[in-house]
Design an enzyme around this catalytic site. Structure first.
Site, PDB file in Angstrom:
ATOM      1  N   ASP A   1     -49.755  26.736   4.211  1.00  0.00           N
ATOM      2  CA  ASP A   1     -48.439  26.107   4.381  1.00  0.00           C
ATOM      3  C   ASP A   1     -47.952  25.605   3.025  1.00  0.00           C
ATOM      4  O   ASP A   1     -48.734  25.056   2.241  1.00  0.00           O
ATOM      5  CB  ASP A   1     -48.578  24.937   5.381  1.00  0.00           C
ATOM      6  CG  ASP A   1     -47.243  24.506   5.959  1.00  0.00           C
ATOM      7  OD1 ASP A   1     -46.339  24.145   5.174  1.00  0.00           O
ATOM      8  OD2 ASP A   1     -47.107  24.525   7.192  1.00  0.00           O
TER       9      ASP A   1
ATOM     10  N   GLY B   1     -40.855  19.681  17.135  1.00  0.00           N
ATOM     11  CA  GLY B   1     -40.989  19.875  15.697  1.00  0.00           C
ATOM     12  C   GLY B   1     -41.118  21.313  15.254  1.00  0.00           C
ATOM     13  O   GLY B   1     -41.451  21.569  14.092  1.00  0.00           O
TER      14      GLY B   1
ATOM     15  N   HIS C   1     -46.640  30.293  15.506  1.00  0.00           N
ATOM     16  CA  HIS C   1     -47.646  30.014  14.481  1.00  0.00           C
ATOM     17  C   HIS C   1     -48.565  28.904  14.962  1.00  0.00           C
ATOM     18  O   HIS C   1     -48.147  27.946  15.592  1.00  0.00           O
ATOM     19  CB  HIS C   1     -47.002  29.644  13.142  1.00  0.00           C
ATOM     20  CG  HIS C   1     -45.929  28.603  13.239  1.00  0.00           C
ATOM     21  ND1 HIS C   1     -44.658  28.883  13.681  1.00  0.00           N
ATOM     22  CD2 HIS C   1     -45.932  27.278  12.954  1.00  0.00           C
ATOM     23  CE1 HIS C   1     -43.928  27.783  13.663  1.00  0.00           C
ATOM     24  NE2 HIS C   1     -44.681  26.787  13.227  1.00  0.00           N
ATOM     25  N   LEU C   2     -49.817  29.095  14.625  1.00  0.00           N
ATOM     26  CA  LEU C   2     -50.862  28.119  14.943  1.00  0.00           C
ATOM     27  C   LEU C   2     -51.183  27.390  13.638  1.00  0.00           C
ATOM     28  O   LEU C   2     -51.552  28.031  12.649  1.00  0.00           O
ATOM     29  CB  LEU C   2     -52.068  28.899  15.462  1.00  0.00           C
ATOM     30  CG  LEU C   2     -53.308  28.171  15.955  1.00  0.00           C
ATOM     31  CD1 LEU C   2     -52.980  27.220  17.091  1.00  0.00           C
ATOM     32  CD2 LEU C   2     -54.336  29.204  16.434  1.00  0.00           C
ATOM     33  N   HIS C   3     -50.998  26.069  13.644  1.00  0.00           N
ATOM     34  CA  HIS C   3     -51.375  25.275  12.471  1.00  0.00           C
ATOM     35  C   HIS C   3     -52.874  25.001  12.550  1.00  0.00           C
ATOM     36  O   HIS C   3     -53.373  24.563  13.598  1.00  0.00           O
ATOM     37  CB  HIS C   3     -50.675  23.913  12.471  1.00  0.00           C
ATOM     38  CG  HIS C   3     -49.191  23.941  12.331  1.00  0.00           C
ATOM     39  ND1 HIS C   3     -48.541  23.688  11.145  1.00  0.00           N
ATOM     40  CD2 HIS C   3     -48.212  24.171  13.235  1.00  0.00           C
ATOM     41  CE1 HIS C   3     -47.229  23.753  11.327  1.00  0.00           C
ATOM     42  NE2 HIS C   3     -46.992  24.038  12.599  1.00  0.00           N
TER      43      HIS C   3
END
Ligand code: 5GP
Ligand code: ZN
Length: 114
Positions: free
Chosen positions: A30, A93, A100-102
């Site tokens: 990120d 948010g 997408h997977l954080h």
């Protein structure tokens, strides 16, 4: 389809710090990390949000989790703990409309999240 920044990253049309790839998934760092380790795991195919996943995507969704666990182990995060987050919708948010997977780790993570 309108331009999608994560489709472009997956297709290498715009640069990102790639952390790993599979035939179906790409993981990259990120640009505004919220923890010492902060990766995003995305499907190469455009899926707008977790709410858009179909039963036929069950394998893809599972692979995202398994890939995240592999990457966490590579980064040594499995020793200290890590968190996987999927924001769905602007109220939660989500700012990029490509699933997408954080993967967050490398610091103490408080609970509940904000
Ligand atoms: P969301 O808020 O949608 O759950 O997460 C989107 C994430 O994508 C944010 O953490 C944001 O910092 C990250 N992001 C947005 N644009 C880019 C970009 O162009 N490159 C990278 N590597 N990350 C991005
Ligand atoms: Zn996309």
């Amino acid at each position: 389809m309108a331009a999608c920044i994560f489709c472009d990253i997956a297709a290498k049309k715009i640069p990102a710090r790639i952390a790993g790839e599979t035939d179906q998934l790409v993981a990259f760092h990120d640009t505004r990390p919220q923890a010492p380790s902060h990766l995003l795991i995305v499907p190469r195919r455009h899926v707008a949000a977790v709410a858009e996943l179909q039963p036929a995507d069950a394998d893809l969704a599972g692979r995202m989790m398994l890939f995240a666990a592999d990457l966490a182990e590579e980064l040594g995060l499995d020793r200290t703990g890590y968190r996987l987050v999927v924001n769905n919708g602007p109220g939660a948010g989500q700012t990029v409309a490509h699933l997408h997977l954080h993967l967050l780790g490398g610091r103490d993570l408080s609970w509940p999240p904000g």
